[in-house]
Design a protein around this motif. Structure first.
Motif, PDB file in Angstrom:
ATOM      1  N   LYS A   1     -16.276  28.277 -11.681  1.00  0.00           N
ATOM      2  CA  LYS A   1     -16.606  27.266 -10.591  1.00  0.00           C
ATOM      3  C   LYS A   1     -16.721  25.746 -10.969  1.00  0.00           C
ATOM      4  CE  LYS A   1     -19.129  27.184  -6.276  1.00  0.00           C
ATOM      5  NZ  LYS A   1     -20.435  27.711  -5.466  1.00  0.00           N
ATOM      6  N   ALA A   2     -17.739  25.697 -11.963  1.00  0.00           N
ATOM      7  CA  ALA A   2     -17.835  24.250 -12.377  1.00  0.00           C
ATOM      8  C   ALA A   2     -16.639  23.439 -12.960  1.00  0.00           C
ATOM      9  CB  ALA A   2     -19.047  24.539 -13.616  1.00  0.00           C
ATOM     10  N   ASN A   3     -15.967  24.130 -13.922  1.00  0.00           N
ATOM     11  CA  ASN A   3     -14.663  23.841 -14.537  1.00  0.00           C
ATOM     12  C   ASN A   3     -13.587  23.556 -13.419  1.00  0.00           C
ATOM     13  OD1 ASN A   3     -15.658  23.850 -17.052  1.00  0.00           O
ATOM     14  ND2 ASN A   3     -14.832  25.956 -17.548  1.00  0.00           N
ATOM     15  N   ALA A   4     -13.475  24.164 -12.166  1.00  0.00           N
ATOM     16  CA  ALA A   4     -12.711  24.015 -11.099  1.00  0.00           C
ATOM     17  C   ALA A   4     -13.061  22.646 -10.350  1.00  0.00           C
ATOM     18  CB  ALA A   4     -12.633  25.220 -10.247  1.00  0.00           C
ATOM     19  N   ALA A   5     -14.575  22.439 -10.340  1.00  0.00           N
ATOM     20  CA  ALA A   5     -14.825  21.334  -9.709  1.00  0.00           C
ATOM     21  C   ALA A   5     -14.557  19.965 -10.466  1.00  0.00           C
ATOM     22  CB  ALA A   5     -16.533  21.201  -9.346  1.00  0.00           C
ATOM     23  N   ARG A   6     -14.497  20.128 -11.944  1.00  0.00           N
ATOM     24  CA  ARG A   6     -14.264  18.978 -12.592  1.00  0.00           C
ATOM     25  C   ARG A   6     -12.661  18.560 -12.426  1.00  0.00           C
ATOM     26  NH1 ARG A   6     -15.921  19.719 -18.541  1.00  0.00           N
ATOM     27  NH2 ARG A   6     -15.296  17.739 -18.799  1.00  0.00           N
ATOM     28  N   ARG A   7     -11.916  19.497 -11.980  1.00  0.00           N
ATOM     29  CA  ARG A   7     -10.375  19.427 -11.777  1.00  0.00           C
ATOM     30  C   ARG A   7     -10.077  18.750 -10.700  1.00  0.00           C
ATOM     31  NH1 ARG A   7     -10.239  24.445 -14.288  1.00  0.00           N
ATOM     32  NH2 ARG A   7      -9.442  25.203 -12.256  1.00  0.00           N
ATOM     33  N   ARG A   8     -10.978  18.696  -9.530  1.00  0.00           N
ATOM     34  CA  ARG A   8     -10.648  18.632  -8.298  1.00  0.00           C
ATOM     35  C   ARG A   8     -10.924  17.060  -7.830  1.00  0.00           C
ATOM     36  NH1 ARG A   8      -9.084  21.436  -4.484  1.00  0.00           N
ATOM     37  NH2 ARG A   8      -9.770  23.268  -5.421  1.00  0.00           N
ATOM     38  N   CYS A   9      -9.824  16.476  -7.595  1.00  0.00           N
ATOM     39  CA  CYS A   9      -9.815  14.989  -7.168  1.00  0.00           C
ATOM     40  C   CYS A   9     -10.422  14.586  -6.141  1.00  0.00           C
ATOM     41  CB  CYS A   9      -8.245  14.501  -7.171  1.00  0.00           C
ATOM     42  SG  CYS A   9      -8.375  12.588  -6.631  1.00  0.00           S
ATOM     43  N   PRO A  10     -11.612  13.984  -6.045  1.00  0.00           N
ATOM     44  CA  PRO A  10     -12.590  13.642  -5.101  1.00  0.00           C
ATOM     45  C   PRO A  10     -11.759  12.627  -3.804  1.00  0.00           C
ATOM     46  CG  PRO A  10     -13.057  12.208  -6.737  1.00  0.00           C
ATOM     47  CD  PRO A  10     -12.038  13.038  -7.314  1.00  0.00           C
ATOM     48  N   THR A  11     -10.532  11.879  -4.249  1.00  0.00           N
ATOM     49  CA  THR A  11      -9.862  11.507  -3.257  1.00  0.00           C
ATOM     50  C   THR A  11      -8.904  12.113  -2.420  1.00  0.00           C
ATOM     51  OG1 THR A  11     -10.061   9.371  -4.622  1.00  0.00           O
ATOM     52  CG2 THR A  11      -8.336   9.183  -2.751  1.00  0.00           C
ATOM     53  N   CYS A  12      -8.179  12.885  -3.012  1.00  0.00           N
ATOM     54  CA  CYS A  12      -6.954  13.417  -2.264  1.00  0.00           C
ATOM     55  C   CYS A  12      -7.541  15.089  -2.321  1.00  0.00           C
ATOM     56  CB  CYS A  12      -5.812  13.331  -3.156  1.00  0.00           C
ATOM     57  SG  CYS A  12      -5.594  14.076  -4.922  1.00  0.00           S
ATOM     58  N   ARG A  13      -8.505  15.539  -2.961  1.00  0.00           N
ATOM     59  CA  ARG A  13      -9.009  16.807  -2.816  1.00  0.00           C
ATOM     60  C   ARG A  13      -8.116  17.840  -3.352  1.00  0.00           C
ATOM     61  NH1 ARG A  13     -14.195  15.987  -2.310  1.00  0.00           N
ATOM     62  NH2 ARG A  13     -14.553  14.819  -0.192  1.00  0.00           N
ATOM     63  N   ARG A  14      -7.279  17.572  -4.190  1.00  0.00           N
ATOM     64  CA  ARG A  14      -6.083  18.488  -4.945  1.00  0.00           C
ATOM     65  C   ARG A  14      -6.847  18.822  -6.206  1.00  0.00           C
ATOM     66  NH1 ARG A  14      -0.453  15.523  -4.521  1.00  0.00           N
ATOM     67  NH2 ARG A  14      -1.866  13.967  -4.783  1.00  0.00           N
TER      68      ARG A  14
ATOM     69  N   ALA B   1      -6.117  18.916  -9.983  1.00  0.00           N
ATOM     70  CA  ALA B   1      -5.171  17.957 -10.631  1.00  0.00           C
ATOM     71  C   ALA B   1      -4.471  18.988 -11.773  1.00  0.00           C
ATOM     72  CB  ALA B   1      -6.162  16.690 -11.256  1.00  0.00           C
ATOM     73  N   GLY B   2      -5.003  20.127 -12.273  1.00  0.00           N
ATOM     74  CA  GLY B   2      -4.512  20.737 -13.217  1.00  0.00           C
ATOM     75  C   GLY B   2      -5.122  20.277 -14.637  1.00  0.00           C
ATOM     76  N   TYR B   3      -6.208  19.346 -14.762  1.00  0.00           N
ATOM     77  CA  TYR B   3      -6.822  18.843 -15.889  1.00  0.00           C
ATOM     78  C   TYR B   3      -8.272  18.213 -15.390  1.00  0.00           C
ATOM     79  CZ  TYR B   3      -4.977  14.420 -13.997  1.00  0.00           C
ATOM     80  OH  TYR B   3      -4.409  13.200 -13.239  1.00  0.00           O
ATOM     81  N   VAL B   4      -8.835  17.993 -16.436  1.00  0.00           N
ATOM     82  CA  VAL B   4     -10.299  17.548 -16.083  1.00  0.00           C
ATOM     83  C   VAL B   4      -9.959  15.847 -15.589  1.00  0.00           C
ATOM     84  CG1 VAL B   4     -12.591  16.900 -16.951  1.00  0.00           C
ATOM     85  CG2 VAL B   4     -11.467  19.070 -17.568  1.00  0.00           C
ATOM     86  N   ILE B   5     -10.737  15.685 -14.420  1.00  0.00           N
ATOM     87  CA  ILE B   5     -10.489  14.294 -14.106  1.00  0.00           C
ATOM     88  C   ILE B   5     -11.408  13.172 -14.851  1.00  0.00           C
ATOM     89  CG2 ILE B   5     -11.152  12.546 -11.919  1.00  0.00           C
ATOM     90  CD1 ILE B   5      -9.154  14.832 -11.522  1.00  0.00           C
ATOM     91  N   PRO B   6     -10.783  12.308 -15.460  1.00  0.00           N
ATOM     92  CA  PRO B   6     -11.486  11.354 -16.381  1.00  0.00           C
ATOM     93  C   PRO B   6     -12.595  10.391 -15.642  1.00  0.00           C
ATOM     94  CG  PRO B   6      -9.037  10.928 -16.469  1.00  0.00           C
ATOM     95  CD  PRO B   6      -9.123  11.906 -15.466  1.00  0.00           C
ATOM     96  N   ALA B   7     -13.829  10.568 -16.268  1.00  0.00           N
ATOM     97  CA  ALA B   7     -14.549   9.777 -15.500  1.00  0.00           C
ATOM     98  C   ALA B   7     -14.465   8.307 -15.457  1.00  0.00           C
ATOM     99  CB  ALA B   7     -16.017  10.004 -16.581  1.00  0.00           C
ATOM    100  N   SER B   8     -13.616   7.683 -16.548  1.00  0.00           N
ATOM    101  CA  SER B   8     -13.355   6.443 -16.397  1.00  0.00           C
ATOM    102  C   SER B   8     -12.555   6.107 -15.106  1.00  0.00           C
ATOM    103  CB  SER B   8     -12.501   5.995 -17.340  1.00  0.00           C
ATOM    104  OG  SER B   8     -11.286   6.667 -17.724  1.00  0.00           O
ATOM    105  N   LEU B   9     -11.827   7.028 -14.538  1.00  0.00           N
ATOM    106  CA  LEU B   9     -10.820   6.714 -13.388  1.00  0.00           C
ATOM    107  C   LEU B   9     -11.790   7.295 -12.368  1.00  0.00           C
ATOM    108  CD1 LEU B   9      -7.212   7.938 -14.530  1.00  0.00           C
ATOM    109  CD2 LEU B   9      -8.266   5.476 -14.267  1.00  0.00           C
ATOM    110  N   GLY B  10     -12.288   8.449 -12.320  1.00  0.00           N
ATOM    111  CA  GLY B  10     -13.123   8.911 -10.878  1.00  0.00           C
ATOM    112  C   GLY B  10     -12.255   9.569 -10.161  1.00  0.00           C
TER     113      GLY B  10
END
Length: 111
Positions: free
Chosen positions: A74-87, A89-98
């Motif tokens: 569940k924690a890893n899935a949350a790291r892959r979910r984009c906060p903007t489009c809620r999809r 992403a299939g990869y961990v969202i980079p903290a630099s982009l957010g």
């Protein structure tokens, strides 16, 4: 961490191990304090430092339970979910982009 014995790279005495070495043996530090450190010299920068723990005081690694595996998934899935489009992403969202790369490339969403 002053006052600790410092050993050169690959010259630590037997009976001491880093966290990774303990993990390879199926052990964990188990709350014990760091007893020494090793330093690996580098050019143009400070040395790499690794902390050492006593193997005889190490404890076995706790087994992975179904509940812990579910919480980790569940924690890893949350790291892959984009906060903007809620999809996902299939990869961990980079903290630099957010956000995921497509959202970051869209000018009105990135601003």
């Amino acid at each position: 961490m002053t006052g600790l014995p410092v050993y050169r790279w690959r010259l630590a005495p037997d009976g001491l191990a880093t966290r990774r070495q303990l993990r390879a043996l199926g052990l964990r530090p188990g709350g014990q304090d760091v007893v020494a450190q090793i330093e690996r010299p580098r050019r143009k920068r400070g040395p790499l430092v690794a902390y050492l723990y006593r193997i005889d005081r190490a404890r076995p690694v706790r087994p992975m339970t179904e509940q812990r595996a579910a919480a980790l998934a569940k924690a890893n899935a949350a790291r892959r979910r984009c906060p903007t489009c809620r999809r996902d992403a299939g990869y961990v969202i980079p903290a630099s982009l957010g956000m995921c790369a497509p959202c970051a490339d869209t000018p009105h969403l990135a601003a």
